[in-house]
Design an enzyme around this catalytic site. Structure first.
Site, PDB file in Angstrom:
ATOM      1  N   SER A  94       5.415 -11.853   0.265  1.00  0.00           N
ATOM      2  CA  SER A  94       3.970 -11.937   0.505  1.00  0.00           C
ATOM      3  C   SER A  94       3.448 -13.160  -0.239  1.00  0.00           C
ATOM      4  O   SER A  94       4.112 -13.667  -1.159  1.00  0.00           O
ATOM      5  CB  SER A  94       3.311 -10.676  -0.078  1.00  0.00           C
ATOM      6  OG  SER A  94       1.901 -10.820  -0.126  1.00  0.00           O
ATOM      7  N   TYR A 111       2.118  -4.101  -6.466  1.00  0.00           N
ATOM      8  CA  TYR A 111       2.464  -4.911  -5.287  1.00  0.00           C
ATOM      9  C   TYR A 111       2.844  -6.330  -5.703  1.00  0.00           C
ATOM     10  O   TYR A 111       3.860  -6.875  -5.258  1.00  0.00           O
ATOM     11  CB  TYR A 111       1.264  -4.920  -4.335  1.00  0.00           C
ATOM     12  CG  TYR A 111       1.524  -5.494  -2.961  1.00  0.00           C
ATOM     13  CD1 TYR A 111       2.083  -4.714  -1.950  1.00  0.00           C
ATOM     14  CD2 TYR A 111       1.182  -6.808  -2.656  1.00  0.00           C
ATOM     15  CE1 TYR A 111       2.299  -5.231  -0.680  1.00  0.00           C
ATOM     16  CE2 TYR A 111       1.389  -7.331  -1.399  1.00  0.00           C
ATOM     17  CZ  TYR A 111       1.949  -6.540  -0.406  1.00  0.00           C
ATOM     18  OH  TYR A 111       2.159  -7.058   0.852  1.00  0.00           O
TER      19      TYR A 111
HETATM   20  P1  NAD Z   1       2.469  -1.367   8.009  1.00  0.00           P
HETATM   21  O1  NAD Z   1       1.866  -0.312   7.155  1.00  0.00           O
HETATM   22  O2  NAD Z   1       1.834  -1.687   9.319  1.00  0.00           O
HETATM   23  O3  NAD Z   1       3.999  -1.069   8.276  1.00  0.00           O
HETATM   24  C1  NAD Z   1       4.840  -0.666   7.242  1.00  0.00           C
HETATM   25  C2  NAD Z   1       6.087  -0.103   7.824  1.00  0.00           C
HETATM   26  O4  NAD Z   1       6.909   0.376   6.741  1.00  0.00           O
HETATM   27  C3  NAD Z   1       5.837   1.093   8.753  1.00  0.00           C
HETATM   28  O5  NAD Z   1       6.756   1.065   9.827  1.00  0.00           O
HETATM   29  C4  NAD Z   1       6.121   2.281   7.838  1.00  0.00           C
HETATM   30  O6  NAD Z   1       6.520   3.411   8.561  1.00  0.00           O
HETATM   31  C5  NAD Z   1       7.255   1.718   7.013  1.00  0.00           C
HETATM   32  N1  NAD Z   1       7.448   2.438   5.754  1.00  0.00           N
HETATM   33  C6  NAD Z   1       6.523   2.759   4.824  1.00  0.00           C
HETATM   34  N2  NAD Z   1       7.105   3.495   3.855  1.00  0.00           N
HETATM   35  C7  NAD Z   1       8.416   3.621   4.186  1.00  0.00           C
HETATM   36  C8  NAD Z   1       9.511   4.285   3.601  1.00  0.00           C
HETATM   37  N3  NAD Z   1       9.378   4.986   2.467  1.00  0.00           N
HETATM   38  N4  NAD Z   1      10.709   4.212   4.222  1.00  0.00           N
HETATM   39  C9  NAD Z   1      10.857   3.542   5.390  1.00  0.00           C
HETATM   40  N5  NAD Z   1       9.838   2.894   5.996  1.00  0.00           N
HETATM   41  C10 NAD Z   1       8.636   2.948   5.395  1.00  0.00           C
HETATM   42  O7  NAD Z   1       2.543  -2.667   7.068  1.00  0.00           O
HETATM   43  P2  NAD Z   1       2.682  -4.216   7.418  1.00  0.00           P
HETATM   44  O8  NAD Z   1       1.378  -4.859   7.105  1.00  0.00           O
HETATM   45  O9  NAD Z   1       3.312  -4.431   8.728  1.00  0.00           O
HETATM   46  O10 NAD Z   1       3.680  -4.665   6.232  1.00  0.00           O
HETATM   47  C11 NAD Z   1       5.048  -4.919   6.448  1.00  0.00           C
HETATM   48  C12 NAD Z   1       5.551  -5.754   5.291  1.00  0.00           C
HETATM   49  O11 NAD Z   1       4.852  -6.999   5.246  1.00  0.00           O
HETATM   50  C13 NAD Z   1       5.355  -5.106   3.923  1.00  0.00           C
HETATM   51  O12 NAD Z   1       6.452  -5.376   3.081  1.00  0.00           O
HETATM   52  C14 NAD Z   1       4.121  -5.808   3.400  1.00  0.00           C
HETATM   53  O13 NAD Z   1       4.061  -5.802   2.002  1.00  0.00           O
HETATM   54  C15 NAD Z   1       4.334  -7.197   3.959  1.00  0.00           C
HETATM   55  N6  NAD Z   1       3.130  -7.992   4.036  1.00  0.00           N
HETATM   56  C16 NAD Z   1       2.079  -7.606   4.793  1.00  0.00           C
HETATM   57  C17 NAD Z   1       0.949  -8.400   4.831  1.00  0.00           C
HETATM   58  C18 NAD Z   1      -0.238  -8.046   5.656  1.00  0.00           C
HETATM   59  O14 NAD Z   1      -1.271  -8.712   5.517  1.00  0.00           O
HETATM   60  N7  NAD Z   1      -0.190  -7.077   6.520  1.00  0.00           N
HETATM   61  C19 NAD Z   1       0.896  -9.573   4.075  1.00  0.00           C
HETATM   62  C20 NAD Z   1       1.991  -9.934   3.313  1.00  0.00           C
HETATM   63  C21 NAD Z   1       3.107  -9.134   3.297  1.00  0.00           C
END
Ligand code: NAD
Length: 260
Positions: free
Chosen positions: A142, A155
């Site tokens: 991130s 985080y």
């Molecule tokens: P999201 O909540 O839409 O998706 C998260 C996914 O992880 C889902 O499929 C959920 O079921 C799964 N998950 C959660 N807990 C779990 C567990 N214990 N075991 C297995 N799967 C699990 O989130 P997102 O925004 O798509 O984030 C995905 C990644 O991208 C994360 O690592 C997040 O930190 C990173 N990220 C997101 C953003 C953003 O702005 N959305 C920015 C930077 C980084």
């Protein structure tokens, strides 16, 4: 581009992970989708990817907060697809609170799912990649792997940890045909961010546009969200031959956030 490659994407039933799985499949890779639930819609998402892209796509339930299940996911994926060439550590959760108010169990959960799971899946996937002499590991960190923000202690600590872990895995496997890199997205409009928008609207008594403009995208000079598809294409590039000499680094997709 990735025909015949076999990929795992952790946490891929929603948001960025689902887009990564779809993009890798569109480039020809067989994929394992993963989450912690046992829902028909998750298996249906895998079926839809298989049908749309003519690849093998399987849903494997495994809770990324549990070390044994992380390692088991790799074993099950290898059995289902016939090997694992590409590992994308994407599963992640967020919790927002000041350090003194941060519930210890939420700290443990964020560190386990966002950081430790990547250690366990890599430990399980690396031996076969080393034997094959080819592998791609992409960790979804991130902008918070490179910069801090208030109220995101777990985080920010986890994502900085992911960046460090990425560098070590790259160095340990530099001569083995395996690359390991971290993608660092800025804000991407997914369910994880939608929840933060709703929480901030309630907490600050602001409308959605004001929250998005003044409390989120002020960090991103483009004033635009990155899209999940753009993260998927970035991961696919890091898996390509063109990226064979890119290893141990971070690739920001953050609208200029970390240029500041
Ligand atoms: P999201 O909540 O839409 O998706 C998260 C996914 O992880 C889902 O499929 C959920 O079921 C799964 N998950 C959660 N807990 C779990 C567990 N214990 N075991 C297995 N799967 C699990 O989130 P997102 O925004 O798509 O984030 C995905 C990644 O991208 C994360 O690592 C997040 O930190 C990173 N990220 C997101 C953003 C953003 O702005 N959305 C920015 C930077 C980084």
């Amino acid at each position: 581009m990735l025909a015949g490659k076999k990929a795992i994407v952790t946490g891929s039933t929603s948001g960025i992970g689902l887009a990564i799985a779809q993009t890798l499949a569109a480039k020809g890779a067989d994929v394992v989708l993963n989450s912690f639930g046992d829902r028909d819609e998750d298996r249906a998402a895998a079926d839809e990817i298989a049908g749309t892209h003519g690849v093998k796509a399987v849903y494997v339930k495994a809770d990324m907060s549990k070390p044994d299940e992380c390692r088991d996911l790799v074993a099950k994926a290898g059995a289902a697809l016939g090997g694992v060439d590409i590992l994308v550590n994407n599963a992640g959760i967020q919790h927002v609170a000041s350090i003194e108010n941060f519930p210890p169990e939420r700290w443990d959960a964020v560190i386990a799912i966002n950081l430790s799971s990547a250690f366990h899946t890599m430990a399980a996937a690396l031996p076969a990649m080393q034997q094959a002499g080819w592998g791609r590991i992409v960790n979804i960190a991130s902008a918070h792997g490179l910069r801090a923000s208030i109220n995101k202690s777990a985080y920010v600590a986890a994502k900085h940890g992911v960046v460090g872990l990425t560098k070590v895995a790259a160095l340990e496997n530099a001569e083995a045909g395996i690359t390991c890199n971290a993608v660092c997205p800025g804000f991407v409009l997914t369910p994880l961010v939608e929840k933060q928008i709703e929480d901030l609207m309630a907490e600050k008594n602001l409308d959605r546009d004001t929250v998005v403009r003044d409390l989120m995208l002020y960090k991103q000079p483009t004033r635009e969200f990155a899209t999940a598809d753009q993260i998927g294409e970035t991961v696919a590039f890091l898996c390509s031959d063109a990226a064979a000499q890119i290893t141990g680094t971070t690739l920001s997709v953050d609208g200029g956030w970390t240029a500041q």
